[in-house]
Design a protein around this motif. Structure first.
Motif, PDB file in Angstrom:
ATOM      1  N   UNK A 196     -15.696   9.790  -8.120  1.00 22.06           N
ATOM      2  CA  UNK A 196     -14.363  10.368  -7.929  1.00 22.06           C
ATOM      3  C   UNK A 196     -13.590  10.248  -9.237  1.00 22.06           C
ATOM      4  N   UNK A 197     -12.775  11.214  -9.524  1.00 22.84           N
ATOM      5  CA  UNK A 197     -12.024  11.212 -10.777  1.00 22.84           C
ATOM      6  C   UNK A 197     -10.722  10.433 -10.695  1.00 22.84           C
ATOM      7  N   UNK A 198     -10.593   9.622  -9.678  1.00 20.30           N
ATOM      8  CA  UNK A 198      -9.336   8.901  -9.477  1.00 20.30           C
ATOM      9  C   UNK A 198      -9.619   7.460  -9.079  1.00 20.30           C
ATOM     10  N   UNK A 199      -8.814   6.553  -9.606  1.00 20.33           N
ATOM     11  CA  UNK A 199      -8.896   5.157  -9.200  1.00 20.33           C
ATOM     12  C   UNK A 199      -8.049   4.955  -7.953  1.00 20.33           C
ATOM     13  N   UNK A 200      -8.454   4.011  -7.107  1.00 15.04           N
ATOM     14  CA  UNK A 200      -7.672   3.751  -5.901  1.00 15.04           C
ATOM     15  C   UNK A 200      -7.879   2.329  -5.420  1.00 15.04           C
ATOM     16  N   UNK A 201      -6.979   1.911  -4.545  1.00 17.15           N
ATOM     17  CA  UNK A 201      -7.068   0.624  -3.863  1.00 17.15           C
ATOM     18  C   UNK A 201      -7.749   0.863  -2.522  1.00 17.15           C
ATOM     19  N   UNK A 202      -8.529  -0.109  -2.083  1.00 18.42           N
ATOM     20  CA  UNK A 202      -9.183  -0.018  -0.778  1.00 18.42           C
ATOM     21  C   UNK A 202      -8.913  -1.333  -0.052  1.00 18.42           C
ATOM     22  N   UNK A 261       0.830  -1.210   0.000  1.00 23.30           N
ATOM     23  CA  UNK A 261       0.000   0.000   0.000  1.00 23.30           C
ATOM     24  C   UNK A 261       0.863   1.257   0.000  1.00 23.30           C
ATOM     25  N   UNK A 262       1.948   1.225   0.746  1.00 24.47           N
ATOM     26  CA  UNK A 262       2.823   2.401   0.840  1.00 24.47           C
ATOM     27  C   UNK A 262       3.640   2.622  -0.429  1.00 24.47           C
ATOM     28  N   UNK A 263       3.820   1.572  -1.231  1.00 29.38           N
ATOM     29  CA  UNK A 263       4.624   1.720  -2.445  1.00 29.38           C
ATOM     30  C   UNK A 263       3.786   1.757  -3.719  1.00 29.38           C
ATOM     31  N   UNK A 264       2.496   1.509  -3.611  1.00 26.83           N
ATOM     32  CA  UNK A 264       1.630   1.458  -4.793  1.00 26.83           C
ATOM     33  C   UNK A 264       1.519   2.831  -5.452  1.00 26.83           C
ATOM     34  N   UNK A 265       1.433   2.818  -6.776  1.00 23.50           N
ATOM     35  CA  UNK A 265       1.274   4.068  -7.518  1.00 23.50           C
ATOM     36  C   UNK A 265      -0.103   4.677  -7.281  1.00 23.50           C
ATOM     37  N   UNK A 266      -1.113   3.832  -7.225  1.00 23.35           N
ATOM     38  CA  UNK A 266      -2.476   4.331  -6.969  1.00 23.35           C
ATOM     39  C   UNK A 266      -2.629   4.617  -5.483  1.00 23.35           C
ATOM     40  N   UNK A 267      -3.425   5.623  -5.133  1.00 19.97           N
ATOM     41  CA  UNK A 267      -3.677   5.852  -3.707  1.00 19.97           C
ATOM     42  C   UNK A 267      -4.321   4.612  -3.090  1.00 19.97           C
TER      43      UNK A 267
END
Length: 163
Positions: free
Chosen positions: A123-129, A61-67
């Motif tokens: 939201x205009x952004x993709x992310x990991x949850x 999670x800390x190194x992923x490009x996506x939030x």
């Protein structure tokens, strides 16, 4: 106690950020591609207690490009507490997300999840949850977590860490 305090339980900030890796943590970055698809959908990481699932996913999670939005699920969560923590976790990365949820919560938790996932989809952004240890062993929280999966928008990759 005001009505808002009843509807918005206290949020434990330690549950909405990835934990720090222990000093003796052995990095397993070579495993990241197994669950770093960048696609919408759900990845489940399951192993017995003590196998380093949380540490592995926290490092990713800390190194992923996506939030990455993080929530450590608590087996003692009520539906209101779980929903409040989900909102707070999303707001770590998207501070203005869902400001109207506290003003107009529904008594029906599934409607709240539909509304929340609809707003996430806008939201205009993709992310990991990441739902760590989720859904805990509470049947009511499991139902709510299943609803998150059922209504998961295309801009979210959900990672569930389970025993």
């Amino acid at each position: 106690m005001s009505g808002k305090e009843i509807l918005t339980p206290t949020v434990d900030r330690s549950r909405i950020v990835p934990p720090e890796s222990p000093a003796n943590f052995i990095s397993r970055k070579h495993l990241f591609p197994l669950f770093e698809t960048g696609l919408p959908g759900v990845t489940v990481i399951a192993a017995p207690a003590g196998f380093g699932k949380t540490s592995l996913v926290a490092q990713w999670a800390k190194s992923a490009e996506r939030p990455t939005v993080w929530l450590s699920v608590n087996s003692q969560d009520s539906i209101q507490s779980f929903f409040s923590h989900v909102l707070a976790a999303i707001r770590v990365k998207f501070p203005y997300f869902g400001s109207d949820f506290e003003n107009e919560p529904s008594a029906n938790p599934i409607l709240n999840i539909k509304k929340m996932t609809g707003a996430v989809g806008e939201l205009n952004e993709s992310f990991n949850f990441v739902l760590d240890n989720g859904p805990a062993d509470s049947p009511e929280i499991s139902t709510i977590a299943q609803s998150i999966i059922d209504y998961l928008p295309n801009n979210v990759h959900l990672v569930i860490v389970r025993r």
